[in-house]
Design a protein around this motif. Structure first.
Motif, short mmCIF file in Angstrom:
data_model
loop_
_atom_site.label_atom_id
_atom_site.label_comp_id
_atom_site.label_asym_id
_atom_site.label_seq_id
_atom_site.Cartn_x
_atom_site.Cartn_y
_atom_site.Cartn_z
N GLU A 115 0.81 -1.22 0.00
CA GLU A 115 0.00 0.00 0.00
C GLU A 115 0.84 1.27 0.00
OE1 GLU A 115 -3.19 -0.01 -0.34
OE2 GLU A 115 -3.59 -2.15 -0.04
N ASP A 116 2.14 1.13 0.26
CA ASP A 116 3.05 2.27 0.37
C ASP A 116 2.61 3.22 1.49
OD1 ASP A 116 5.42 3.49 -0.50
OD2 ASP A 116 4.33 4.94 -1.72
N LEU A 117 2.16 2.62 2.61
CA LEU A 117 1.63 3.38 3.74
C LEU A 117 2.24 2.88 5.04
CD1 LEU A 117 -2.18 3.31 2.79
CD2 LEU A 117 -0.62 5.25 2.49
N LEU B 202 1.95 14.00 3.39
CA LEU B 202 2.16 12.59 3.71
C LEU B 202 0.95 11.95 4.38
CD1 LEU B 202 5.81 12.60 5.14
CD2 LEU B 202 5.08 11.92 2.85
N GLN C 23 -2.60 10.64 5.01
CA GLN C 23 -3.74 10.19 4.22
C GLN C 23 -5.02 10.12 5.05
OE1 GLN C 23 -3.27 7.17 1.11
NE2 GLN C 23 -4.82 5.93 2.14
N CYS D 145 -0.03 7.36 7.02
CA CYS D 145 0.83 8.24 6.21
C CYS D 145 1.41 7.50 5.02
CB CYS D 145 1.98 8.78 7.06
SG CYS D 145 1.48 9.73 8.50
N ARG D 146 1.68 8.26 3.99
CA ARG D 146 2.40 7.71 2.84
C ARG D 146 3.87 7.59 3.20
NH1 ARG D 146 -1.84 10.19 0.21
NH2 ARG D 146 -1.15 12.31 0.66
N GLN D 147 4.49 6.53 2.73
CA GLN D 147 5.91 6.35 2.96
C GLN D 147 6.71 7.42 2.24
OE1 GLN D 147 7.20 2.32 2.21
NE2 GLN D 147 5.53 1.42 3.40
#
Length: 249
Positions: free
Chosen positions: A25-27, A45, A47, A90-92
């Motif tokens: 998910e890149d989270l 960043l 979400q 959060c997004r990575q």
């Protein structure tokens, strides 16, 4: 503000406790008032925010789409035994394909304990080391225990995962690659230069042979009393402090 959290959102947040889902998910998740506040200072960043108390009780503004839930609901999706009052998804952080390396810095060889990694990230932030180089098998920076132990420093210290021997072998001539080793020279006698990489290994196994072969020298923290060894994070703090002390003299 919305007053509920969808089942799909709850499942997503719970799944991010596992690395494979974080990567897919890149989270990642941050929990706690301070850490969410740090995350919200990087709004691009963040979400999703999930909170339990009055929206005005946190000391900062929550996004319009933040979801308010019960403490019981937060406990069901939290990775903590005693959940805090708020969490954020959060997004990575993006890592450049060819990051510019700023020396001096620390490199970690197989430091698998997430608490140690989080603490080292925190001390790098404190002492002004803005990057941390890690072997591929070092603990995942987005592991919940790493995030918690970093106390928000994860947003200010760039972690770079790579093949350490290849990295060392491609450093320009004149760079020092110093391994922390009990048989090394005292850090209080060593002349540190700005072009230095300090390499720390795991407490259980030390530095691997492939990494040791790349060293230009070894350093140690002298022992004045008893004890078998120092925790890797404590060692990093002592060495970082000595490097910065030398710079001021």
């Amino acid at each position: 503000m919305q007053d509920n959290l969808t089942n799909s959102d709850s499942k997503l947040i719970k799944s991010l406790q596992q690395k494979k889902y974080r990567n897919a998910e890149d989270l990642f998740v941050v929990e706690g008032v301070k850490l969410v506040g740090e995350a919200l200072s990087h709004p691009d960043l963040v979400q999703m925010v999930v909170y339990t108390d009055d929206a005005h009780s946190y000391g900062y503004s929550l996004p319009a789409n933040a979801a308010r839930v019960s403490h019981a609901d937060l406990q069901r999706i939290s990775s903590l035994k005693t959940p805090n009052r708020i969490l954020a998804v959060c997004r990575q952080m993006e890592m450049p394909a060819a990051p510019r390396i700023n020396l001096p810095l620390f490199a970690l060889d197989g430091v698998s304990d997430p608490g140690n990694l989080g603490t080292i990230i925190r001390l790098c932030d404190w002492f002004g080391f803005r990057q941390l180089v890690c072997s591929a098998d070092t603990a995942d920076v987005y592991n919940p225990k790493v995030v918690q132990a970093s106390m928000g420093s994860i947003f200010r210290v760039q972690l770079i995962y790579l093949n350490l021997p290849e990295f060392f072998n491609h450093l320009p001539k004149g760079h020092a690659v110093l391994g922390a080793d009990m048989e090394g020279a005292s850090i209080y006698d060593h002349e540190f230069t700005p072009n230095t990489v300090i390499v720390l290994g795991s407490e259980a196994h030390g530095l691997r042979v492939s990494v040791s072969n790349c060293l230009t020298g070894k350093i140690a923290i002298p022992q004045f009393g008893g004890g078998e060894s120092l925790n890797v994070a404590v060692s990093a703090a002592v060495i970082a402090s000595e490097i910065r002390r030398r710079e001021r003299h």
